[in-house]
Scaffold this active site. Structure first.
Site, PDB file in Angstrom:
ATOM      1  N   GLY A  50       1.139  -5.280   5.192  1.00  0.00           N
ATOM      2  CA  GLY A  50       2.736  -4.606   5.103  1.00  0.00           C
ATOM      3  C   GLY A  50       1.947  -2.894   4.246  1.00  0.00           C
ATOM      4  O   GLY A  50       0.606  -2.542   4.567  1.00  0.00           O
ATOM      5  N   PHE A  55       1.747  -0.209   1.423  1.00  0.00           N
ATOM      6  CA  PHE A  55       2.065  -0.229  -0.418  1.00  0.00           C
ATOM      7  C   PHE A  55       3.487   0.618  -0.841  1.00  0.00           C
ATOM      8  O   PHE A  55       3.771   1.059  -1.721  1.00  0.00           O
ATOM      9  CB  PHE A  55       0.808  -0.655  -0.829  1.00  0.00           C
ATOM     10  CG  PHE A  55       0.412   0.123  -0.363  1.00  0.00           C
ATOM     11  CD1 PHE A  55       0.624   1.479  -0.573  1.00  0.00           C
ATOM     12  CD2 PHE A  55      -1.137  -0.401  -0.459  1.00  0.00           C
ATOM     13  CE1 PHE A  55      -0.604   2.331  -0.344  1.00  0.00           C
ATOM     14  CE2 PHE A  55      -2.738   0.578  -0.788  1.00  0.00           C
ATOM     15  CZ  PHE A  55      -2.456   2.237  -0.467  1.00  0.00           C
ATOM     16  N   HIS A  86      -7.763   6.780  -5.555  1.00  0.00           N
ATOM     17  CA  HIS A  86      -8.616   7.448  -5.718  1.00  0.00           C
ATOM     18  C   HIS A  86      -8.079   8.159  -4.533  1.00  0.00           C
ATOM     19  O   HIS A  86      -8.182   9.223  -4.045  1.00  0.00           O
ATOM     20  CB  HIS A  86     -10.208   7.902  -6.267  1.00  0.00           C
ATOM     21  CG  HIS A  86     -10.879   6.896  -5.143  1.00  0.00           C
ATOM     22  ND1 HIS A  86     -12.250   7.150  -4.796  1.00  0.00           N
ATOM     23  CD2 HIS A  86     -10.222   6.303  -4.073  1.00  0.00           C
ATOM     24  CE1 HIS A  86     -12.954   6.775  -3.946  1.00  0.00           C
ATOM     25  NE2 HIS A  86     -11.683   6.429  -3.563  1.00  0.00           N
TER      26      HIS A  86
END
Length: 132
Positions: free
Chosen positions: A23, A25, A42
């Site tokens: 998917g 996010f 990060h």
């Protein structure tokens, strides 16, 4: 990655406890009790970091946990591996390494509660939060 993860979960006999799905996010994530993101946040600027947390918050029930495994920039001018990685991030993309204060501010901005930061002997820390 998903097929590799599914294979490993089958080998470990954990397919009844964990589901591997693909998917984006930024768009949505499946509902879960715990979300673990290792060396992911990060890579992203602050706005994208918050957007990822919003996706999680939208999918999860109150009390769900978010665990980040990230480098933590220590205060001061002493050399540290995370500071070197921060310079690399600066040159490669829009992400960056963050301090404990920056993580707390971003979790707050996304509507999550930072619970604790657990350092490890290496450069990474476990940064734990929950959805209120």
């Amino acid at each position: 990655m998903v097929e590799t993860a599914r294979k490993k979960l089958t080998e470990l006999g954990m397919t009844d406890r964990i589901d591997a799905v693909s998917g984006d996010f930024f768009e949505s994530v499946p509902s879960a009790d715990v979300y673990v993101l290792a060396a992911i946040m990060h890579d992203w600027d602050d706005a994208s970091f918050i957007r990822i947390l919003h996706s999680i918050k939208s999918a999860a029930a109150p009390g769900a946990r978010v665990v980040l495994i990230e480098g933590l920039v220590p205060p001061g001018d002493e050399p540290h591996a995370t500071k070197l990685i921060d310079l690399t991030m600066l040159g490669m993309n829009t992400g960056k390494e963050r301090s404990a204060t920056e993580f707390a501010e971003l979790f707050t901005a996304a509507g999550l509660t930072l619970d604790r930061i657990v350092p490890t002997p290496e450069q990474y820390s476990f940064i734990e939060a929950h959805i209120p």
